[in-house]
Each structure stands twice: as C-alpha cells, then as structure tokens.
Design a protein around this motif. Structure first.
Motif, PDB file in Angstrom:
ATOM      1  N   GLU A  71       0.822  -1.210   0.000  1.00 28.20           N
ATOM      2  CA  GLU A  71       0.000   0.000   0.000  1.00 28.20           C
ATOM      3  C   GLU A  71       0.857   1.262   0.000  1.00 28.20           C
ATOM      4  OE1 GLU A  71      -2.964  -0.162   3.096  1.00 28.20           O
ATOM      5  OE2 GLU A  71      -4.072  -1.752   2.072  1.00 28.20           O
ATOM      6  N   SER A  72       1.975   1.223   0.713  1.00 36.07           N
ATOM      7  CA  SER A  72       2.832   2.403   0.806  1.00 36.07           C
ATOM      8  C   SER A  72       3.384   2.825  -0.558  1.00 36.07           C
ATOM      9  CB  SER A  72       3.977   2.167   1.787  1.00 36.07           C
ATOM     10  OG  SER A  72       4.761   1.063   1.356  1.00 36.07           O
ATOM     11  N   SER A  73       3.529   1.871  -1.469  1.00 35.06           N
ATOM     12  CA  SER A  73       4.097   2.201  -2.779  1.00 35.06           C
ATOM     13  C   SER A  73       3.112   2.924  -3.696  1.00 35.06           C
ATOM     14  CB  SER A  73       4.631   0.950  -3.471  1.00 35.06           C
ATOM     15  OG  SER A  73       3.570   0.092  -3.826  1.00 35.06           O
ATOM     16  N   VAL A  74       1.830   2.876  -3.376  1.00 39.26           N
ATOM     17  CA  VAL A  74       0.839   3.577  -4.198  1.00 39.26           C
ATOM     18  C   VAL A  74       0.204   4.765  -3.470  1.00 39.26           C
ATOM     19  CG1 VAL A  74       0.317   1.630  -5.714  1.00 39.26           C
ATOM     20  CG2 VAL A  74      -0.974   1.920  -3.595  1.00 39.26           C
ATOM     21  N   ALA A  75       0.647   5.035  -2.261  1.00 42.40           N
ATOM     22  CA  ALA A  75       0.058   6.123  -1.476  1.00 42.40           C
ATOM     23  C   ALA A  75       0.225   7.476  -2.163  1.00 42.40           C
ATOM     24  CB  ALA A  75       0.653   6.158  -0.077  1.00 42.40           C
ATOM     25  N   GLN A  76       1.406   7.778  -2.650  1.00 39.24           N
ATOM     26  CA  GLN A  76       1.630   9.076  -3.287  1.00 39.24           C
ATOM     27  C   GLN A  76       0.845   9.216  -4.594  1.00 39.24           C
ATOM     28  OE1 GLN A  76       5.716  10.099  -3.990  1.00 39.24           O
ATOM     29  NE2 GLN A  76       5.215  12.213  -4.500  1.00 39.24           N
ATOM     30  N   PRO A  77       0.903   8.246  -5.503  1.00 37.59           N
ATOM     31  CA  PRO A  77       0.111   8.391  -6.724  1.00 37.59           C
ATOM     32  C   PRO A  77      -1.396   8.429  -6.442  1.00 37.59           C
ATOM     33  CG  PRO A  77       1.624   6.521  -6.921  1.00 37.59           C
ATOM     34  CD  PRO A  77       1.788   7.090  -5.554  1.00 37.59           C
ATOM     35  N   CYS A  78      -1.837   7.723  -5.409  1.00 38.49           N
ATOM     36  CA  CYS A  78      -3.262   7.760  -5.060  1.00 38.49           C
ATOM     37  C   CYS A  78      -3.656   9.112  -4.475  1.00 38.49           C
ATOM     38  CB  CYS A  78      -3.616   6.623  -4.102  1.00 38.49           C
ATOM     39  SG  CYS A  78      -3.775   5.034  -4.949  1.00 38.49           S
ATOM     40  N   GLY A  79      -2.737   9.755  -3.752  1.00 34.06           N
ATOM     41  CA  GLY A  79      -2.996  11.121  -3.284  1.00 34.06           C
ATOM     42  C   GLY A  79      -3.142  12.058  -4.466  1.00 34.06           C
TER      43      GLY A  79
END
Length: 124
Positions: A71-79
């Motif tokens: 989940e941490s690897s997609v947190a920034q793009p999801c933001g």
C-alpha cells in the motif's frame, strides 16, 4: 487512541472501494454491481478534505491489490489521483457522489483521466 471505530473504518473502506470501482465501470454494469450497496451517510456532510481522504484510501487499497504491491508504494500516486479527481469535479458531480457514494458518468471520465495523469493503471 483510536480515531475511528472498527465498524466506521470498515464502512469507510467499503464506501471508498465502491466509489473507486464504480468510477471504472460503465453505465448499466455499474448499477448491477452496486446492487444492495448503501452509501455511508457521513458522505452527505463530509468536508471536501474528508472526501479526498476517502477517495485516496480507496485508491490505495484497490491499487495495491490490483498491482500486487505494498500500500505504501501507491500512497503518493493515489494522493495525486484523489486531488486531481476532486479538483475537477463540479458541484453537481460532488453532490451526486455525496448522495450515491460513487462517481456518476461525467465524474467517472474525470477519475479515469486522473488515473492516467497520476500514472496509475486503470482497473479492468
């Protein structure tokens, strides 16, 4: 200190997932797949910041499973996705989301564009 109860967090996740998945489906299929879904009543009064958090969280959960990554690897793009999507929605689209718990057709198109802009794959 627990900020959100277990039941509330489950409802939050369910509403977010439903909105993200609904955003990526087409017309009639969307209605059939959401049969029996009840939107979180808190959506009606949630701040735009809270809506952004819900959309971002749903994206993180969905994208991490879809891509089979942490989940941490997609947190920034999801933001990025949540910010771009909500900033492009007009007041009628936001009201529709608040009422139904998912993006209407015009908002879906904007959400898909945001996925592309933030370099996230579109769910199949």
């Amino acid at each position: 200190m627990r900020l959100v109860s277990s039941r509330a967090s489950k409802l939050l996740i369910a509403a977010g997932l439903a909105s993200l998945l609904a955003a990526c489906q087409s017309g009639r299929t969307q209605v059939a797949s959401l049969e029996g879904y009840t939107p979180d009543p808190a959506l009606k009064t949630a701040s735009k910041s809270n809506l952004k958090g819900r959309v971002s969280h749903a994206c993180v959960v969905t994208q991490s499973k879809f891509q089979k990554v942490a989940e941490s690897s997609v947190a920034q793009p999801c933001g990025c996705y949540a910010e771009r999507t909500l900033s492009t929605l007009d007041s009628a689209e936001i009201q529709s989301y608040r009422t139904t718990g998912y993006f209407n057709d015009s908002a879906k198109a904007k959400a898909l564009n945001a996925l592309d802009s933030c370099k996230l794959p579109r769910p199949v």
